[in-house]
Scaffold this motif. Structure first.
Motif, PDB file in Angstrom:
ATOM      1  N   VAL A   1      27.372  61.177  71.848  1.00 24.43           N
ATOM      2  CA  VAL A   1      27.701  62.609  71.825  1.00 24.43           C
ATOM      3  C   VAL A   1      26.515  63.449  72.306  1.00 24.43           C
ATOM      4  CG1 VAL A   1      28.199  64.523  70.261  1.00 24.43           C
ATOM      5  CG2 VAL A   1      29.521  62.413  70.100  1.00 24.43           C
ATOM      6  N   GLN A   2      25.300  63.071  71.896  1.00 24.26           N
ATOM      7  CA  GLN A   2      24.120  63.776  72.407  1.00 24.26           C
ATOM      8  C   GLN A   2      24.007  63.637  73.925  1.00 24.26           C
ATOM      9  OE1 GLN A   2      20.256  63.694  69.883  1.00 24.26           O
ATOM     10  NE2 GLN A   2      21.294  61.755  69.538  1.00 24.26           N
ATOM     11  N   ALA A   3      24.264  62.421  74.421  1.00 18.76           N
ATOM     12  CA  ALA A   3      24.218  62.193  75.871  1.00 18.76           C
ATOM     13  C   ALA A   3      25.252  63.066  76.566  1.00 18.76           C
ATOM     14  CB  ALA A   3      24.463  60.719  76.184  1.00 18.76           C
ATOM     15  N   GLY A   4      26.441  63.126  75.976  1.00 18.91           N
ATOM     16  CA  GLY A   4      27.485  63.972  76.542  1.00 18.91           C
ATOM     17  C   GLY A   4      27.075  65.429  76.577  1.00 18.91           C
ATOM     18  N   GLN A   5      26.425  65.887  75.495  1.00 20.16           N
ATOM     19  CA  GLN A   5      25.969  67.276  75.430  1.00 20.16           C
ATOM     20  C   GLN A   5      24.957  67.561  76.541  1.00 20.16           C
ATOM     21  OE1 GLN A   5      23.352  68.295  72.142  1.00 20.16           O
ATOM     22  NE2 GLN A   5      24.278  70.333  71.969  1.00 20.16           N
ATOM     23  N   LYS A   6      23.992  66.659  76.734  1.00 17.05           N
ATOM     24  CA  LYS A   6      22.977  66.852  77.771  1.00 17.05           C
ATOM     25  C   LYS A   6      23.604  66.849  79.167  1.00 17.05           C
ATOM     26  CE  LYS A   6      19.279  67.088  75.200  1.00 17.05           C
ATOM     27  NZ  LYS A   6      18.499  68.355  75.107  1.00 17.05           N
ATOM     28  N   ILE A   7      24.568  65.946  79.359  1.00 16.59           N
ATOM     29  CA  ILE A   7      25.246  65.882  80.655  1.00 16.59           C
ATOM     30  C   ILE A   7      26.000  67.177  80.933  1.00 16.59           C
ATOM     31  CG2 ILE A   7      27.159  64.748  81.870  1.00 16.59           C
ATOM     32  CD1 ILE A   7      26.187  62.108  80.523  1.00 16.59           C
ATOM     33  N   LEU A   8      26.662  67.711  79.909  1.00 12.82           N
ATOM     34  CA  LEU A   8      27.428  68.945  80.082  1.00 12.82           C
ATOM     35  C   LEU A   8      26.540  70.140  80.425  1.00 12.82           C
ATOM     36  CD1 LEU A   8      30.104  68.577  77.258  1.00 12.82           C
ATOM     37  CD2 LEU A   8      30.505  68.532  79.723  1.00 12.82           C
ATOM     38  N   GLU A   9      25.271  70.055  80.057  1.00 10.58           N
ATOM     39  CA  GLU A   9      24.337  71.119  80.431  1.00 10.58           C
ATOM     40  C   GLU A   9      24.023  71.097  81.928  1.00 10.58           C
ATOM     41  OE1 GLU A   9      20.961  70.491  77.960  1.00 10.58           O
ATOM     42  OE2 GLU A   9      21.962  71.149  76.109  1.00 10.58           O
ATOM     43  N   LEU A  10      24.330  69.977  82.579  1.00 12.14           N
ATOM     44  CA  LEU A  10      23.992  69.798  83.992  1.00 12.14           C
ATOM     45  C   LEU A  10      25.187  69.926  84.929  1.00 12.14           C
ATOM     46  CD1 LEU A  10      21.647  66.695  83.562  1.00 12.14           C
ATOM     47  CD2 LEU A  10      20.935  69.061  83.947  1.00 12.14           C
ATOM     48  N   ILE A  11      26.397  69.905  84.374  1.00 10.49           N
ATOM     49  CA  ILE A  11      27.596  69.919  85.215  1.00 10.49           C
ATOM     50  C   ILE A  11      28.532  71.042  84.774  1.00 10.49           C
ATOM     51  CG2 ILE A  11      27.472  67.424  85.663  1.00 10.49           C
ATOM     52  CD1 ILE A  11      29.710  67.057  83.568  1.00 10.49           C
ATOM     53  N   PRO A  12      29.430  71.475  85.670  1.00 14.61           N
ATOM     54  CA  PRO A  12      30.369  72.532  85.304  1.00 14.61           C
ATOM     55  C   PRO A  12      31.659  72.027  84.668  1.00 14.61           C
ATOM     56  CG  PRO A  12      30.531  72.092  87.640  1.00 14.61           C
ATOM     57  CD  PRO A  12      29.426  71.215  87.123  1.00 14.61           C
ATOM     58  N   GLY A  13      31.918  70.730  84.790  1.00 15.15           N
ATOM     59  CA  GLY A  13      33.201  70.205  84.367  1.00 15.15           C
ATOM     60  C   GLY A  13      33.218  69.506  83.027  1.00 15.15           C
TER      61      GLY A  13
ATOM     62  N   ALA B   1      34.882  65.600  66.536  1.00 19.94           N
ATOM     63  CA  ALA B   1      34.295  66.355  65.426  1.00 19.94           C
ATOM     64  C   ALA B   1      32.776  66.437  65.563  1.00 19.94           C
ATOM     65  CB  ALA B   1      34.668  65.715  64.092  1.00 19.94           C
ATOM     66  N   LEU B   2      32.138  65.351  66.016  1.00 23.78           N
ATOM     67  CA  LEU B   2      30.693  65.362  66.238  1.00 23.78           C
ATOM     68  C   LEU B   2      30.319  66.351  67.337  1.00 23.78           C
ATOM     69  CD1 LEU B   2      29.558  61.615  66.021  1.00 23.78           C
ATOM     70  CD2 LEU B   2      29.081  63.460  64.394  1.00 23.78           C
ATOM     71  N   TYR B   3      31.077  66.346  68.414  1.00 20.41           N
ATOM     72  CA  TYR B   3      30.825  67.301  69.495  1.00 20.41           C
ATOM     73  C   TYR B   3      30.925  68.738  68.966  1.00 20.41           C
ATOM     74  CZ  TYR B   3      30.564  64.379  73.709  1.00 20.41           C
ATOM     75  OH  TYR B   3      30.161  63.512  74.688  1.00 20.41           O
TER      76      TYR B   3
ATOM     77  N   VAL C   1      42.444  56.175  67.301  1.00 24.49           N
ATOM     78  CA  VAL C   1      42.707  57.598  67.015  1.00 24.49           C
ATOM     79  C   VAL C   1      41.626  58.152  66.077  1.00 24.49           C
ATOM     80  CG1 VAL C   1      44.276  59.194  65.838  1.00 24.49           C
ATOM     81  CG2 VAL C   1      45.187  57.480  67.432  1.00 24.49           C
ATOM     82  N   ASP C   2      41.303  57.402  65.043  1.00 18.87           N
ATOM     83  CA  ASP C   2      40.292  57.853  64.075  1.00 18.87           C
ATOM     84  C   ASP C   2      38.921  58.025  64.740  1.00 18.87           C
ATOM     85  OD1 ASP C   2      42.227  57.792  62.114  1.00 18.87           O
ATOM     86  OD2 ASP C   2      41.601  55.845  61.291  1.00 18.87           O
ATOM     87  N   LYS C   3      38.549  57.063  65.576  1.00 18.90           N
ATOM     88  CA  LYS C   3      37.254  57.138  66.253  1.00 18.90           C
ATOM     89  C   LYS C   3      37.225  58.328  67.219  1.00 18.90           C
ATOM     90  CE  LYS C   3      34.124  54.573  66.310  1.00 18.90           C
ATOM     91  NZ  LYS C   3      32.822  54.556  65.604  1.00 18.90           N
ATOM     92  N   ALA C   4      38.313  58.549  67.932  1.00 20.65           N
ATOM     93  CA  ALA C   4      38.377  59.684  68.858  1.00 20.65           C
ATOM     94  C   ALA C   4      38.223  61.012  68.111  1.00 20.65           C
ATOM     95  CB  ALA C   4      39.701  59.662  69.622  1.00 20.65           C
TER      96      ALA C   4
END
Length: 321
Positions: A79-91, A117-119, A109-112
């Motif tokens: 989730v942290q990696a996803g957050q950092k990536i989202l700071e670099l891309i528009p999509g 929720a973490l995001y 489903v539970d893991k998703a």
């Protein structure tokens, strides 16, 4: 004249197939996709060390067994990696569910829900996150549930027309049909060393899927993935999205030739009637497709093994700390 990468971007959404933040910053794709294999490689990069430390710290504050603590750490890292990536891309960014849950609908489903929720907990707009799930029957059913809850899904490890139709029928937001791994299988079986790009079995598979989904007006996005060469990419120019490694992005950028559009919703034409796939027909279709069955199983094993290796890496760092 613009290079082939710029021409491709004019007709297809280009997605970076990497977890390397520096590569994403360099290539500036619209979207990015990760998986356990990419996160494992990224974990060796200096830019990821603070995230690893934060993930371990987060996990140690949660209650649960040692196994659950490791799951907390790797989930938080993703989730942290996803957050950092989202700071670099528009999509959007795709974050993958543990491949070991590929045959358990409820656990997927539970893991998703947990990842979303973490995001949300760290302040990320969850509409910019796709949950990546292996396209097993159980995974497709999980995606069907999640899509109805507003959690958009990327169905991965997709090697067959059967999987694609089932995903579209389930309302999946996006599918990632693999091109290169299909080619790998056919090269091994045939003894050939190469196929012309226009005859590449992976290219033909994605083209068939794209034309069928567009002809029958499904909203599911088709994102070609797992490319072995730029010829495959060029033959799929115009596909909704293509997820491409940094090495192949560089090749396209250095090529000044013309790039012709091959796929478009306006010209898509499939003579195949619209199908409904109950479980028995899905499983029979997979049974009859040796390539898809073998590559799906192999892909799940590989992602699961890399998830285990990532957990061991986190465990080792935690002990040192």
């Amino acid at each position: 004249m613009s290079n082939k990468l710029e021409q491709l971007k004019a007709m297809t959404t280009v997605v970076a197939d990497t977890g390397d933040l520096e590569a994403i910053a360099q290539w500036r794709p619209v979207d990015a996709t990760t998986n356990p294999s990419l996160l494992l490689k990224a974990a060796d990069l200096p830019t990821y060390r603070p995230m690893l430390d934060a993930a371990i710290n987060y996990a140690q504050q949660q209650s649960g067994s040692d196994i659950e603590t490791l799951a907390h750490a790797t989930d938080y890292l993703a989730v942290q990696a996803g957050q950092k990536i989202l700071e670099l891309i528009p999509g959007v960014v795709s974050t993958e569910v543990d491949a070991r849950l590929s045959f358990d609908t409820q656990a997927t489903v539970d893991k998703a829900r947990h990842l979303i929720a973490l995001y949300d907990q760290i302040g990320v707009d969850t509409s910019r996150v796709l949950i990546k799930i292996a396209a097993t029957w159980e995974g497709i059913r999980a995606a069907e549930i999640l899509e109805k809850e507003g959690i958009r899904c990327n169905l991965t490890l997709l090697f067959s027309f059967t999987q694609a139709v089932a995903c579209a029928e389930a309302g999946a937001f996006l599918i990632s049909p693999f091109v290169g791994r299909i080619l790998d299988w056919h090269l091994k079986q045939s003894g050939k060393t190469a196929y012309p790009a226009a005859e590449d079995p992976g290219v033909l598979s994605v083209t068939r899927i794209y034309n069928y989904l567009k002809t029958h007006n499904y909203n599911t996005v088709v994102m070609g993935a797992s490319f072995r060469n730029t010829g495959e990419i060029e033959e799929l120019a115009g596909c909704d999205r293509l997820t491409i490694s940094p090495a192949l992005l560089e090749e396209l950028q250095n090529d000044k030739g013309d790039l012709a559009r091959q796929l478009s919703p306006e010209t898509a034409a499939s003579a195949e009637s619209k199908l409904m796939l109950p479980e028995r027909d899905f499983r029979w279709g997979m049974n009859e497709d040796a390539m898809a069955t073998e590559k799906l199983a192999e892909g799940i094993r590989k992602f699961a093994a890399d998830q285990v290796e990532l957990e061991l890496r986190v465990q080792k760092i935690a002990k040192v700390a």
